[in-house]
Design a protein around this motif. Structure first.
Motif, short mmCIF file in Angstrom:
data_model
loop_
_atom_site.label_atom_id
_atom_site.label_comp_id
_atom_site.label_asym_id
_atom_site.label_seq_id
_atom_site.Cartn_x
_atom_site.Cartn_y
_atom_site.Cartn_z
N ILE A 1 0.83 -1.21 0.00
CA ILE A 1 0.00 0.00 0.00
C ILE A 1 0.86 1.26 0.00
CG2 ILE A 1 -1.71 1.32 1.31
CD1 ILE A 1 -2.84 -1.20 0.02
N VAL A 2 1.87 1.28 0.85
CA VAL A 2 2.65 2.50 1.05
C VAL A 2 3.61 2.78 -0.11
CG1 VAL A 2 4.43 3.54 2.51
CG2 VAL A 2 2.45 2.46 3.56
N THR A 3 4.17 1.74 -0.69
CA THR A 3 5.16 1.95 -1.76
C THR A 3 4.62 2.81 -2.89
OG1 THR A 3 6.35 -0.10 -1.25
CG2 THR A 3 6.63 0.80 -3.46
N PRO A 4 3.49 2.46 -3.51
CA PRO A 4 2.99 3.32 -4.58
C PRO A 4 2.51 4.69 -4.10
CG PRO A 4 1.43 1.56 -4.14
CD PRO A 4 2.67 1.25 -3.37
N LEU A 5 2.03 4.77 -2.87
CA LEU A 5 1.61 6.07 -2.34
C LEU A 5 2.80 7.02 -2.23
CD1 LEU A 5 -1.02 5.40 0.48
CD2 LEU A 5 -1.38 6.56 -1.70
N PHE A 6 3.89 6.56 -1.64
CA PHE A 6 5.07 7.41 -1.53
C PHE A 6 5.65 7.74 -2.90
CE2 PHE A 6 6.11 6.12 3.09
CZ PHE A 6 5.61 7.33 3.56
N ARG A 7 5.46 6.85 -3.85
CA ARG A 7 6.00 7.08 -5.19
C ARG A 7 5.21 8.15 -5.93
NH1 ARG A 7 5.97 1.82 -8.70
NH2 ARG A 7 7.52 1.17 -7.14
N HIS A 8 3.89 8.18 -5.74
CA HIS A 8 3.04 9.04 -6.57
C HIS A 8 2.25 10.10 -5.80
CE1 HIS A 8 3.88 6.40 -9.93
NE2 HIS A 8 3.42 5.37 -9.25
N LYS B 1 11.87 -1.42 6.14
CA LYS B 1 12.55 -2.24 5.12
C LYS B 1 11.72 -2.34 3.85
CE LYS B 1 14.85 -4.89 8.75
NZ LYS B 1 15.09 -6.24 9.35
N ILE B 2 11.23 -1.20 3.41
CA ILE B 2 10.39 -1.12 2.21
C ILE B 2 11.24 -0.63 1.04
CG2 ILE B 2 8.43 0.04 1.13
CD1 ILE B 2 7.15 0.19 3.93
N ARG B 3 11.21 -1.35 -0.06
CA ARG B 3 11.97 -0.95 -1.25
C ARG B 3 11.05 -0.97 -2.46
NH1 ARG B 3 15.59 -4.12 -3.05
NH2 ARG B 3 15.26 -5.98 -1.77
N ASP B 4 11.15 0.05 -3.29
CA ASP B 4 10.31 0.13 -4.48
C ASP B 4 10.45 -1.11 -5.35
OD1 ASP B 4 9.55 2.58 -3.60
OD2 ASP B 4 10.22 3.70 -5.35
N ALA B 5 11.67 -1.61 -5.44
CA ALA B 5 11.93 -2.76 -6.32
C ALA B 5 11.24 -4.03 -5.84
CB ALA B 5 13.43 -3.00 -6.43
N LYS B 6 10.78 -4.04 -4.60
CA LYS B 6 10.14 -5.24 -4.04
C LYS B 6 8.62 -5.20 -4.13
CE LYS B 6 11.05 -7.14 -0.29
NZ LYS B 6 11.00 -7.23 1.18
N GLU C 1 -9.68 9.60 0.52
CA GLU C 1 -9.97 8.75 -0.62
C GLU C 1 -8.67 8.27 -1.25
OE1 GLU C 1 -12.44 8.86 -4.87
OE2 GLU C 1 -12.51 10.55 -3.48
N LEU C 2 -8.56 6.98 -1.47
CA LEU C 2 -7.36 6.41 -2.06
C LEU C 2 -7.32 6.71 -3.56
CD1 LEU C 2 -7.28 2.91 -0.32
CD2 LEU C 2 -5.91 4.92 0.26
N PRO C 3 -6.13 6.85 -4.11
CA PRO C 3 -6.01 7.06 -5.56
C PRO C 3 -6.56 5.85 -6.32
CG PRO C 3 -3.94 7.53 -4.44
CD PRO C 3 -4.83 6.88 -3.43
N PRO C 4 -6.97 6.05 -7.59
CA PRO C 4 -7.57 4.95 -8.37
C PRO C 4 -6.72 3.69 -8.42
CG PRO C 4 -7.92 7.04 -9.48
CD PRO C 4 -7.01 7.33 -8.32
N TYR C 5 -5.38 3.83 -8.54
CA TYR C 5 -4.55 2.64 -8.65
C TYR C 5 -4.58 1.80 -7.38
CZ TYR C 5 -1.17 5.73 -6.32
OH TYR C 5 -0.56 6.60 -5.46
N LEU C 6 -4.79 2.43 -6.20
CA LEU C 6 -4.92 1.67 -4.97
C LEU C 6 -6.35 1.18 -4.76
CD1 LEU C 6 -2.67 3.26 -2.21
CD2 LEU C 6 -2.42 1.09 -3.40
N GLN C 7 -7.32 1.94 -5.24
CA GLN C 7 -8.69 1.45 -5.19
C GLN C 7 -8.82 0.17 -6.00
OE1 GLN C 7 -11.76 4.35 -6.05
NE2 GLN C 7 -10.62 6.01 -5.08
N ASP C 8 -8.17 0.12 -7.16
CA ASP C 8 -8.21 -1.08 -7.99
C ASP C 8 -7.53 -2.26 -7.30
OD1 ASP C 8 -9.51 0.41 -9.92
OD2 ASP C 8 -7.73 0.69 -11.17
#
Length: 258
Positions: free
Chosen positions: A110-117, A154-159, A216-223
């Motif tokens: 959940i957190v990885t794409p949120l921090f990314r976008h 220990k969160i990495r985007d690549a994972k 409200e979560l972004p569409p990519y997380l809602q999906d």
């Protein structure tokens, strides 16, 4: 006896696990929200920089697993551990699996794409249930806090894909263990069911959750969320919430984050 005191973070699935155990056993307790600066206070209390922490009978107990073990000893009814030794061993093994695999992987997924976008949304999510001051404290930190949070957990985007695969494997494990039964171990609610459902609580957002998301979560997380909610294991977990979560046993107003 002093009333037990729980230091917690609203969104944390491990805090939810401890809250659920206290509520399920109807143990009157106080709750204190700790804000983003909890690390030093947690270290001073237990020698570990983690929450939740339960102050019980003069002891500071860290780690949700240790908290439940202490509650089972001090308040054995209603039980969360099976009476049969083999069943208890299985329930504790499942508790450990969901703690170590499902919880961290779902957080990262959940957190990885949120921090990314959407860093602002990420901060809103992470400060769920806290006073607005917590969000306002983190907002000026820009990239510093996301980098710290990733390092801390220990969160990495690549994972990201590997983390999501771990989530899927855990959901499949729930179904394999249940084999169509109502509960994971035996014919009664145990720590295994509580842990599996608590790890999914923030994702599920069931009516019984005490600290719901207010953003409200972004569409990519809602999906992504919608896809997980179609899995039989998440539907089962929602049923566990409905049957066994109950209301809060906290006996005082929640104290402001500090």
């Amino acid at each position: 006896m002093d009333t037990p005191l729980l230091w917690h973070i609203p969104l944390s699935h491990y805090s939810e696990k401890a809250r659920w155990a206290l509520d399920y056993k109807r143990i009157a307790h106080h709750r204190q929200l700790l804000g983003p600066n909890y690390l030093i206070r947690a270290w001073r209390a237990t020698g570990r920089g983690t929450l939740p922490i339960l102050f019980l009978d003069g002891r500071a107990i860290g780690d949700s697993t240790h908290i439940i073990a202490a509650l089972e000893e001090r308040y054995p009814e209603p039980p969360l551990y099976p009476g049969d030794a083999a069943a208890r061993q299985r329930a504790l093994a499942l508790e450990d699996y969901f703690d170590e695999q499902l919880g961290p992987a779902l957080r990262a997924a959940i957190v990885t794409p949120l921090f990314r976008h959407d860093q602002d949304v990420a901060l809103r999510v992470l400060t769920t249930g806290m006073p607005d001051k917590a969000y306002q404290t983190l907002r000026p930190l820009g990239r510093t806090f996301p980098a710290y949070y990733r390092f801390r957990h220990k969160i990495r985007d690549a994972k990201l894909e590997a983390d999501r695969a771990t989530v899927n494997a855990a959901l499949d494990r729930i179904e394999q263990e249940r084999q169509g039964r109502a509960y994971l171990v035996g014919d009664a609610f145990t720590v295994a069911d509580l842990t599996a459902a608590a790890m999914l609580g923030a994702l599920l957002q069931p009516p019984e959750i005490q600290y719901p998301l207010r953003v409200e979560l972004p569409p990519y997380l809602q999906d992504y969320r919608a896809a997980l909610l179609r899995h039989p294991a998440t539907q089962w977990a929602a049923g566990i919430y409905r049957l066994h979560r109950g209301g809060s046993a906290a006996v005082s107003r929640r104290l402001a984050a500090r």
